[in-house]
Motif scaffolding. Sequence first.
Motif, PDB file in Angstrom:
ATOM      1  N   SER A 104       0.828  -1.212   0.000  1.00 25.39           N
ATOM      2  CA  SER A 104       0.000   0.000   0.000  1.00 25.39           C
ATOM      3  C   SER A 104       0.862   1.263   0.000  1.00 25.39           C
ATOM      4  CB  SER A 104      -0.926  -0.001   1.219  1.00 25.39           C
ATOM      5  OG  SER A 104      -1.802  -1.099   1.186  1.00 25.39           O
ATOM      6  N   ILE A 105       1.864   1.298   0.885  1.00 27.74           N
ATOM      7  CA  ILE A 105       2.716   2.489   0.969  1.00 27.74           C
ATOM      8  C   ILE A 105       3.544   2.648  -0.303  1.00 27.74           C
ATOM      9  CG2 ILE A 105       4.582   3.592   2.243  1.00 27.74           C
ATOM     10  CD1 ILE A 105       1.901   3.624   3.669  1.00 27.74           C
ATOM     11  N   THR A 106       4.031   1.548  -0.855  1.00 29.82           N
ATOM     12  CA  THR A 106       4.830   1.625  -2.088  1.00 29.82           C
ATOM     13  C   THR A 106       3.989   2.143  -3.254  1.00 29.82           C
ATOM     14  OG1 THR A 106       6.186  -0.230  -1.325  1.00 29.82           O
ATOM     15  CG2 THR A 106       6.293   0.326  -3.661  1.00 29.82           C
ATOM     16  N   LEU A 107       2.762   1.619  -3.407  1.00 26.25           N
ATOM     17  CA  LEU A 107       1.881   2.094  -4.479  1.00 26.25           C
ATOM     18  C   LEU A 107       1.467   3.546  -4.254  1.00 26.25           C
ATOM     19  CD1 LEU A 107      -0.426  -1.011  -5.084  1.00 26.25           C
ATOM     20  CD2 LEU A 107       1.505  -0.211  -6.465  1.00 26.25           C
ATOM     21  N   THR A 108       1.263   3.919  -3.002  1.00 27.44           N
ATOM     22  CA  THR A 108       0.932   5.319  -2.712  1.00 27.44           C
ATOM     23  C   THR A 108       2.071   6.245  -3.113  1.00 27.44           C
ATOM     24  OG1 THR A 108      -0.473   4.639  -0.843  1.00 27.44           O
ATOM     25  CG2 THR A 108       0.274   6.928  -0.890  1.00 27.44           C
ATOM     26  N   LEU A 136       4.250   5.647  -5.442  1.00 28.77           N
ATOM     27  CA  LEU A 136       4.256   5.657  -6.909  1.00 28.77           C
ATOM     28  C   LEU A 136       3.243   6.667  -7.442  1.00 28.77           C
ATOM     29  CD1 LEU A 136       5.037   4.424  -9.671  1.00 28.77           C
ATOM     30  CD2 LEU A 136       3.266   2.699  -9.273  1.00 28.77           C
ATOM     31  N   VAL A 137       2.035   6.651  -6.889  1.00 24.84           N
ATOM     32  CA  VAL A 137       0.990   7.586  -7.333  1.00 24.84           C
ATOM     33  C   VAL A 137       1.381   9.027  -7.017  1.00 24.84           C
ATOM     34  CG1 VAL A 137      -1.406   8.269  -6.979  1.00 24.84           C
ATOM     35  CG2 VAL A 137      -0.820   5.848  -7.136  1.00 24.84           C
ATOM     36  N   LEU A 138       1.958   9.248  -5.841  1.00 27.26           N
ATOM     37  CA  LEU A 138       2.390  10.607  -5.482  1.00 27.26           C
ATOM     38  C   LEU A 138       3.472  11.109  -6.431  1.00 27.26           C
ATOM     39  CD1 LEU A 138       2.495  10.405  -1.578  1.00 27.26           C
ATOM     40  CD2 LEU A 138       0.809  11.568  -3.010  1.00 27.26           C
ATOM     41  N   LEU A 148      10.543   6.727 -10.066  1.00 22.28           N
ATOM     42  CA  LEU A 148      11.331   5.628  -9.493  1.00 22.28           C
ATOM     43  C   LEU A 148      11.834   5.985  -8.097  1.00 22.28           C
ATOM     44  CD1 LEU A 148      12.759   2.896  -9.717  1.00 22.28           C
ATOM     45  CD2 LEU A 148      14.666   4.094 -10.839  1.00 22.28           C
ATOM     46  N   LEU A 149      12.390   7.192  -7.948  1.00 23.05           N
ATOM     47  CA  LEU A 149      12.901   7.620  -6.642  1.00 23.05           C
ATOM     48  C   LEU A 149      11.778   7.704  -5.610  1.00 23.05           C
ATOM     49  CD1 LEU A 149      15.469  10.378  -7.672  1.00 23.05           C
ATOM     50  CD2 LEU A 149      15.940   8.041  -6.909  1.00 23.05           C
ATOM     51  N   SER A 150      10.620   8.194  -6.037  1.00 24.87           N
ATOM     52  CA  SER A 150       9.482   8.290  -5.129  1.00 24.87           C
ATOM     53  C   SER A 150       9.037   6.908  -4.658  1.00 24.87           C
ATOM     54  CB  SER A 150       8.321   9.010  -5.817  1.00 24.87           C
ATOM     55  OG  SER A 150       7.173   9.021  -5.000  1.00 24.87           O
ATOM     56  N   THR A 151       8.991   5.938  -5.571  1.00 23.10           N
ATOM     57  CA  THR A 151       8.570   4.584  -5.220  1.00 23.10           C
ATOM     58  C   THR A 151       9.562   3.926  -4.269  1.00 23.10           C
ATOM     59  OG1 THR A 151       7.523   4.383  -7.395  1.00 23.10           O
ATOM     60  CG2 THR A 151       7.884   2.361  -6.161  1.00 23.10           C
ATOM     61  N   VAL A 152      10.854   4.053  -4.565  1.00 24.99           N
ATOM     62  CA  VAL A 152      11.887   3.463  -3.704  1.00 24.99           C
ATOM     63  C   VAL A 152      11.864   4.102  -2.318  1.00 24.99           C
ATOM     64  CG1 VAL A 152      14.373   3.190  -3.390  1.00 24.99           C
ATOM     65  CG2 VAL A 152      13.354   2.786  -5.634  1.00 24.99           C
ATOM     66  N   ALA A 153      11.671   5.423  -2.266  1.00 22.59           N
ATOM     67  CA  ALA A 153      11.611   6.121  -0.981  1.00 22.59           C
ATOM     68  C   ALA A 153      10.446   5.617  -0.131  1.00 22.59           C
ATOM     69  CB  ALA A 153      11.498   7.624  -1.204  1.00 22.59           C
ATOM     70  N   GLY A 154       9.289   5.415  -0.759  1.00 18.10           N
ATOM     71  CA  GLY A 154       8.138   4.894  -0.022  1.00 18.10           C
ATOM     72  C   GLY A 154       8.372   3.481   0.480  1.00 18.10           C
ATOM     73  N   PHE A 155       8.994   2.640  -0.337  1.00 19.64           N
ATOM     74  CA  PHE A 155       9.281   1.264   0.078  1.00 19.64           C
ATOM     75  C   PHE A 155      10.238   1.231   1.264  1.00 19.64           C
ATOM     76  CE2 PHE A 155      12.091  -2.448  -0.257  1.00 19.64           C
ATOM     77  CZ  PHE A 155      11.170  -3.471  -0.111  1.00 19.64           C
TER      78      PHE A 155
END
Length: 296
Positions: free
Chosen positions: A46-50, A52-54, A194-201
């Motif tokens: 959930s946090i990773t997909l969020t 990505l969307v952000l 990509l950076l946003s997704t990795v940061a969330g993960f």
Amino acid sequence: MANTIDFTNKHFHVNIEILNEEKIVQDINLYQLLKFYAKNWIWIVSITLTSLVLGIIFCNFIQTPMYKSEATLLLVRSNSLASGTSQDTVLINNYIELFKSRRVLDPVIEKQKLNIAYDEMAGLVEASNSKSTEVIKVAVSTTDAEKSKSFLEEAVISFKAQVKQLYKLDNVKVVDSASLASKSYNINKGLTILLSTVAGFLFIIIILFFVYDFRISTKSKKTSDEPTDDGELVVENVDVLIQPDDVLRIPEIKNDTPNNAAVVEPKANPSTYTNTLRARDRLFQASYPRERNIRR
């Protein structure tokens, strides 16, 4: 290595660890940690997909794209111009500063009917010279590609007019006319997302690690502080320093005889014993807080 003294009395069990210059450290079980992550996979996804969307929202709706139009000018030497490297350099530097001056840009702003001040527009205009050449590269950046190209074309015309008026020369030639930008130069959507997704993960992984560590610490503390159902009191991870000549006497709860006491002596000839009086007091308080028989 740790030396262990196990003492079983009639009503309770004592497990005291004596360490040789070592501190007891609670290890993180990697297998259990991975199981904890797997159990909370819904949070990770959930946090990773969020994130990505952000990242997509930021690139498309928040960050302002800028479009750059570029042109190349050439300073042509005429007979009236003195030859000399230093003089050429000074003249080119003068032309660069003139291109960014209010004398050149103000008429363009007025003609283009732009609602922008000169100071702001000057920050969007670039002019530079390639070393050891008479080439001047100029560029204009705005939020609209067509507007950038139109403004640069007008700026070049105004610049040539000012050179002719100030220097009485017509030695500026356009090598490459103003270009039309096909994409913004300040936004890399793929990298940003990509950076946003990795940061969330990474964020949710770190948060879950601290949650796991807190739960393990709390569980260990409760286990060491509370008696068991069968009347045993287990003392774990004891940090009590017991000297070689110390004797720990633990009387039974039912004191039937005057000399009814159990003696626990540490193993002989250890070089150093780690010790904590705190665990010993906790043991007595849980068993019979009014009676203590400790001889050192």
